[in-house]
Scaffold this motif. Structure first.
Motif, PDB file in Angstrom:
ATOM      1  N   GLY A  40       0.801  -1.199  -0.100  1.00 54.61           N
ATOM      2  CA  GLY A  40       0.047  -0.181   0.018  1.00 54.61           C
ATOM      3  C   GLY A  40       0.786   1.341  -0.139  1.00 54.61           C
ATOM      4  O   GLY A  40       0.416   2.332   0.693  1.00 54.61           O
ATOM      5  N   GLY A  41       1.968   1.165  -0.770  1.00 56.83           N
ATOM      6  CA  GLY A  41       2.820   2.468  -0.917  1.00 56.83           C
ATOM      7  C   GLY A  41       3.707   2.143   0.367  1.00 56.83           C
ATOM      8  O   GLY A  41       4.365   1.466   0.710  1.00 56.83           O
ATOM      9  N   CYS A  42       3.913   3.420   1.232  1.00 54.12           N
ATOM     10  CA  CYS A  42       4.951   3.506   2.175  1.00 54.12           C
ATOM     11  C   CYS A  42       4.496   2.244   3.167  1.00 54.12           C
ATOM     12  O   CYS A  42       3.584   2.277   4.101  1.00 54.12           O
ATOM     13  CB  CYS A  42       4.720   4.746   3.102  1.00 54.12           C
ATOM     14  SG  CYS A  42       5.682   4.869   4.457  1.00 54.12           S
ATOM     15  N   PHE A  43       5.703   1.272   3.485  1.00 55.22           N
ATOM     16  CA  PHE A  43       5.222   0.177   4.260  1.00 55.22           C
ATOM     17  C   PHE A  43       5.313   0.965   5.889  1.00 55.22           C
ATOM     18  O   PHE A  43       4.681   0.076   6.722  1.00 55.22           O
ATOM     19  CB  PHE A  43       6.216  -0.750   4.285  1.00 55.22           C
ATOM     20  CG  PHE A  43       7.777  -0.679   4.132  1.00 55.22           C
ATOM     21  CD1 PHE A  43       8.250   0.505   4.649  1.00 55.22           C
ATOM     22  CD2 PHE A  43       8.593  -1.348   3.551  1.00 55.22           C
ATOM     23  CE1 PHE A  43       9.805   0.626   4.395  1.00 55.22           C
ATOM     24  CE2 PHE A  43       9.894  -1.357   3.171  1.00 55.22           C
ATOM     25  CZ  PHE A  43      10.665  -0.240   3.713  1.00 55.22           C
ATOM     26  N   GLY A  82      11.517  -5.315  -9.310  1.00 54.17           N
ATOM     27  CA  GLY A  82      10.121  -5.928  -9.452  1.00 54.17           C
ATOM     28  C   GLY A  82       9.548  -5.989  -8.076  1.00 54.17           C
ATOM     29  O   GLY A  82       8.254  -5.992  -7.936  1.00 54.17           O
ATOM     30  N   HIS A  83      10.302  -5.604  -6.987  1.00 51.93           N
ATOM     31  CA  HIS A  83       9.515  -5.489  -5.782  1.00 51.93           C
ATOM     32  C   HIS A  83       8.587  -4.394  -5.478  1.00 51.93           C
ATOM     33  O   HIS A  83       8.871  -3.434  -5.960  1.00 51.93           O
ATOM     34  CB  HIS A  83      10.521  -5.980  -4.550  1.00 51.93           C
ATOM     35  CG  HIS A  83      11.251  -7.304  -4.685  1.00 51.93           C
ATOM     36  ND1 HIS A  83      10.410  -8.114  -4.055  1.00 51.93           N
ATOM     37  CD2 HIS A  83      12.508  -7.671  -4.916  1.00 51.93           C
ATOM     38  CE1 HIS A  83      11.027  -9.479  -4.160  1.00 51.93           C
ATOM     39  NE2 HIS A  83      12.358  -8.913  -4.714  1.00 51.93           N
ATOM     40  N   ALA A  84       7.758  -4.601  -4.724  1.00 46.21           N
ATOM     41  CA  ALA A  84       7.039  -3.676  -3.949  1.00 46.21           C
ATOM     42  C   ALA A  84       7.040  -3.624  -2.462  1.00 46.21           C
ATOM     43  O   ALA A  84       7.588  -4.513  -1.902  1.00 46.21           O
ATOM     44  CB  ALA A  84       5.460  -3.642  -4.298  1.00 46.21           C
ATOM     45  N   GLU A  85       7.145  -2.034  -1.956  1.00 44.04           N
ATOM     46  CA  GLU A  85       6.890  -2.068  -0.478  1.00 44.04           C
ATOM     47  C   GLU A  85       5.879  -2.600  -0.059  1.00 44.04           C
ATOM     48  O   GLU A  85       4.673  -2.534  -0.343  1.00 44.04           O
ATOM     49  CB  GLU A  85       7.162  -0.571   0.144  1.00 44.04           C
ATOM     50  CG  GLU A  85       8.499  -0.039  -0.254  1.00 44.04           C
ATOM     51  CD  GLU A  85       8.810   1.130   0.515  1.00 44.04           C
ATOM     52  OE1 GLU A  85       8.004   1.501   1.662  1.00 44.04           O
ATOM     53  OE2 GLU A  85       9.520   1.953   0.199  1.00 44.04           O
ATOM     54  N   VAL A  86       5.999  -3.683   1.012  1.00 49.05           N
ATOM     55  CA  VAL A  86       4.641  -4.386   1.520  1.00 49.05           C
ATOM     56  C   VAL A  86       5.061  -4.427   2.910  1.00 49.05           C
ATOM     57  O   VAL A  86       6.007  -4.396   3.568  1.00 49.05           O
ATOM     58  CB  VAL A  86       4.781  -5.861   1.068  1.00 49.05           C
ATOM     59  CG1 VAL A  86       4.788  -5.785  -0.583  1.00 49.05           C
ATOM     60  CG2 VAL A  86       5.874  -6.820   1.322  1.00 49.05           C
ATOM     61  N   VAL A  87       3.675  -4.937   3.647  1.00 50.57           N
ATOM     62  CA  VAL A  87       3.831  -5.173   5.067  1.00 50.57           C
ATOM     63  C   VAL A  87       3.374  -6.702   5.169  1.00 50.57           C
ATOM     64  O   VAL A  87       2.166  -7.030   4.485  1.00 50.57           O
ATOM     65  CB  VAL A  87       2.893  -4.225   5.850  1.00 50.57           C
ATOM     66  CG1 VAL A  87       1.401  -4.215   5.288  1.00 50.57           C
ATOM     67  CG2 VAL A  87       2.910  -4.551   7.416  1.00 50.57           C
ATOM     68  N   LYS A  88       4.073  -7.415   5.911  1.00 55.19           N
ATOM     69  CA  LYS A  88       3.476  -8.684   6.253  1.00 55.19           C
ATOM     70  C   LYS A  88       2.779  -8.779   7.378  1.00 55.19           C
ATOM     71  O   LYS A  88       3.173  -8.168   8.557  1.00 55.19           O
ATOM     72  CB  LYS A  88       4.541  -9.747   6.240  1.00 55.19           C
ATOM     73  CG  LYS A  88       4.142 -11.158   6.637  1.00 55.19           C
ATOM     74  CD  LYS A  88       5.080 -12.445   6.354  1.00 55.19           C
ATOM     75  CE  LYS A  88       6.296 -12.277   7.716  1.00 55.19           C
ATOM     76  NZ  LYS A  88       5.462 -12.571   8.929  1.00 55.19           N
ATOM     77  N   VAL A  89       1.630  -9.064   7.467  1.00 51.33           N
ATOM     78  CA  VAL A  89       0.706  -8.987   8.885  1.00 51.33           C
ATOM     79  C   VAL A  89       0.395 -10.587   9.153  1.00 51.33           C
ATOM     80  O   VAL A  89       0.082 -11.266   8.469  1.00 51.33           O
ATOM     81  CB  VAL A  89      -0.776  -8.412   8.352  1.00 51.33           C
ATOM     82  CG1 VAL A  89      -1.696  -8.465   9.644  1.00 51.33           C
ATOM     83  CG2 VAL A  89      -0.471  -6.844   7.792  1.00 51.33           C
ATOM     84  N   ASP A  90       0.745 -10.731  10.466  1.00 50.61           N
ATOM     85  CA  ASP A  90       0.390 -11.972  11.232  1.00 50.61           C
ATOM     86  C   ASP A  90      -0.444 -11.627  12.227  1.00 50.61           C
ATOM     87  O   ASP A  90      -0.572 -10.743  12.804  1.00 50.61           O
ATOM     88  CB  ASP A  90       1.678 -12.421  12.004  1.00 50.61           C
ATOM     89  CG  ASP A  90       2.941 -12.596  11.202  1.00 50.61           C
ATOM     90  OD1 ASP A  90       2.727 -13.298  10.212  1.00 50.61           O
ATOM     91  OD2 ASP A  90       4.122 -12.278  11.524  1.00 50.61           O
ATOM     92  N   TYR A  91      -1.692 -12.641  12.018  1.00 46.35           N
ATOM     93  CA  TYR A  91      -2.716 -12.595  13.125  1.00 46.35           C
ATOM     94  C   TYR A  91      -3.344 -13.593  13.226  1.00 46.35           C
ATOM     95  O   TYR A  91      -3.265 -14.658  13.188  1.00 46.35           O
ATOM     96  CB  TYR A  91      -3.925 -11.602  12.044  1.00 46.35           C
ATOM     97  CG  TYR A  91      -4.104 -12.383  10.757  1.00 46.35           C
ATOM     98  CD1 TYR A  91      -5.378 -12.983  10.809  1.00 46.35           C
ATOM     99  CD2 TYR A  91      -3.541 -12.620   9.721  1.00 46.35           C
ATOM    100  CE1 TYR A  91      -6.026 -13.750   9.690  1.00 46.35           C
ATOM    101  CE2 TYR A  91      -3.964 -12.924   8.574  1.00 46.35           C
ATOM    102  CZ  TYR A  91      -5.284 -13.565   8.389  1.00 46.35           C
ATOM    103  OH  TYR A  91      -5.541 -14.351   7.392  1.00 46.35           O
TER     104      TYR A  91
END
Length: 210
Positions: A40-43, A82-91
């Protein structure tokens, strides 16, 4: 590329976290947790958004969607990985489900922006969903269809199968907590909140599905 709101010498790359995190399946049986990956843009900003969600156990800033293994932040924002800034969410799936996380995702991005989010420009800042299994893909596609029916402009957000997640350098993790003044200056100067309100109105920045 995001122009960080502080001198270049403050951006010394610390030792990176261990290379790609191995994520076998969506639900981790031993820990009874699940994972999801969102661009979503800026991680930094996406970490803040998901940390507010009840049932989210941890968030990690990183990179996904590209072809370079264990890239650095500088490599990613320079382009070509090719990468995007992402956040990995553990829930905890017993407290929050993937559909709720999708609801939060959409209301924290500009879904019409192509290869950028807010003031951050370039393919590394594109918005994207990275479903980790068939169930996540079905829900991701359904959520995008619902957003497309709601708005006239075409939805630019991609849906790509998850392949690998690479954590960003240590200094990017929990940036909004560790560097609150610099973070608030960046977020304000980027116009993120204003654009979210323009698109989503009272739903902007939602941390729940209600």
């Amino acid at each position: 590329m995001r122009a960080l709101p502080f001198p270049a010498f403050c951006r010394v790359t610390l030792l990176a976290l261990p290379a790609a995190l191995a994520i076998a399946g969506t639900v981790h049986a031993e820990e009874k947790t699940a994972s999801a990956v969102f661009a979503g843009g800026c991680f930094w900003c996406m970490e803040e958004a998901y940390d507010k969600v009840d049932g989210v156990l941890a968030t990690t800033s990183g990179f996904s969607g590209g072809h370079v293994e264990a890239p650095s932040y500088n490599q990613v924002v320079a382009g070509g990985t090719g990468h995007a800034e992402v956040v990995k969410v553990d829930y905890d799936p017993e407290r929050v489900d993937y559909e709720t996380l999708l609801h939060v995702f959409w209301r924290n991005i500009d879904p019409f922006a192509v290869d950028r989010q807010f003031c951050d420009k370039g393919a590394s800042y594109r918005s994207a969903l990275f479903p980790m299994d068939a169930d996540q893909r079905a829900l991701a596609e359904a959520s995008r269809d619902a957003i497309a029916e709601r708005f006239d402009p075409p939805i630019a957000t991609e849906i790509n199968d998850f392949e690998a997640f690479y954590p960003a350098e240590t200094y990017h993790q929990d940036y909004y907590l560790e560097n609150p003044v610099r973070y608030r200056f960046y977020k304000s100067a980027c116009g993120r909140d204003e654009r979210l309100e323009e698109v989503w109105g009272e739903e902007a920045g939602a941390s729940t599905a209600s």
